[in-house]
Design a protein around this motif. Structure first.
Motif, PDB file in Angstrom:
ATOM      1  N   SER A   1      35.734  32.554  79.910  1.00 11.61           N
ATOM      2  CA  SER A   1      36.445  32.777  81.169  1.00 11.61           C
ATOM      3  C   SER A   1      36.724  34.258  81.392  1.00 11.61           C
ATOM      4  N   ALA A   2      36.993  34.997  80.316  1.00 11.22           N
ATOM      5  CA  ALA A   2      37.199  36.442  80.450  1.00 11.22           C
ATOM      6  C   ALA A   2      35.920  37.118  80.942  1.00 11.22           C
ATOM      7  N   THR A   3      34.780  36.708  80.407  1.00  6.31           N
ATOM      8  CA  THR A   3      33.506  37.281  80.839  1.00  6.31           C
ATOM      9  C   THR A   3      33.252  37.001  82.309  1.00  6.31           C
ATOM     10  N   VAL A   4      33.463  35.765  82.720  1.00  6.26           N
ATOM     11  CA  VAL A   4      33.243  35.402  84.121  1.00  6.26           C
ATOM     12  C   VAL A   4      34.182  36.176  85.039  1.00  6.26           C
TER      13      VAL A   4
ATOM     14  N   VAL B   1      38.900  26.623  71.994  1.00  2.72           N
ATOM     15  CA  VAL B   1      39.842  27.410  72.796  1.00  2.72           C
ATOM     16  C   VAL B   1      39.378  28.860  72.853  1.00  2.72           C
ATOM     17  N   GLY B   2      38.964  29.416  71.726  1.00  3.85           N
ATOM     18  CA  GLY B   2      38.450  30.782  71.689  1.00  3.85           C
ATOM     19  C   GLY B   2      37.189  30.945  72.518  1.00  3.85           C
ATOM     20  N   LEU B   3      36.299  29.950  72.461  1.00  6.30           N
ATOM     21  CA  LEU B   3      35.075  29.986  73.249  1.00  6.30           C
ATOM     22  C   LEU B   3      35.387  29.999  74.745  1.00  6.30           C
ATOM     23  N   PHE B   4      36.281  29.111  75.187  1.00  2.00           N
ATOM     24  CA  PHE B   4      36.632  29.062  76.603  1.00  2.00           C
ATOM     25  C   PHE B   4      37.385  30.311  77.046  1.00  2.00           C
ATOM     26  N   PHE B   5      38.211  30.852  76.174  1.00  2.00           N
ATOM     27  CA  PHE B   5      38.937  32.085  76.493  1.00  2.00           C
ATOM     28  C   PHE B   5      37.963  33.231  76.734  1.00  2.00           C
TER      29      PHE B   5
END
Length: 82
Positions: free
Chosen positions: A41-44, A34-38
């Motif tokens: 997605s914030a970077t993108v 979840v932290g990785l995807f968060f």
């Protein structure tokens, strides 16, 4: 502005989850993923927002006050992305 506020609210929610140790009560959620995807997605989203900001500079007329404001906002958008 949307991206910054959205991820600030989500960060506060994650902070509350970790401070209350609610993640221990929900062990079936892979919190590392979840932290990785968060963060991914914030970077993108920040890269897209910075690119849109950079693309909008060409619409401003050079030599006007708005031009330097757009350049500064684009610089700081890419700085935030880093």
């Amino acid at each position: 502005m949307f991206v910054a506020i959205l991820y600030w609210v989500l960060t506060v929610i994650f902070l509350i989850i970790y401070l209350t140790m609610a993640y221990n009560r929900i062990p079936q959620v892979p919190w590392t993923t979840v932290g990785l995807f968060f963060n991914s997605s914030a970077t993108v989203m920040y890269v897209v927002a910075a690119a849109v900001d950079a693309a909008s500079i060409s619409h401003a007329v050079k030599g006007r006050h708005n031009y330097t404001c757009w350049v500064a906002s684009t610089f700081f958008a890419f700085l935030v992305t880093l």
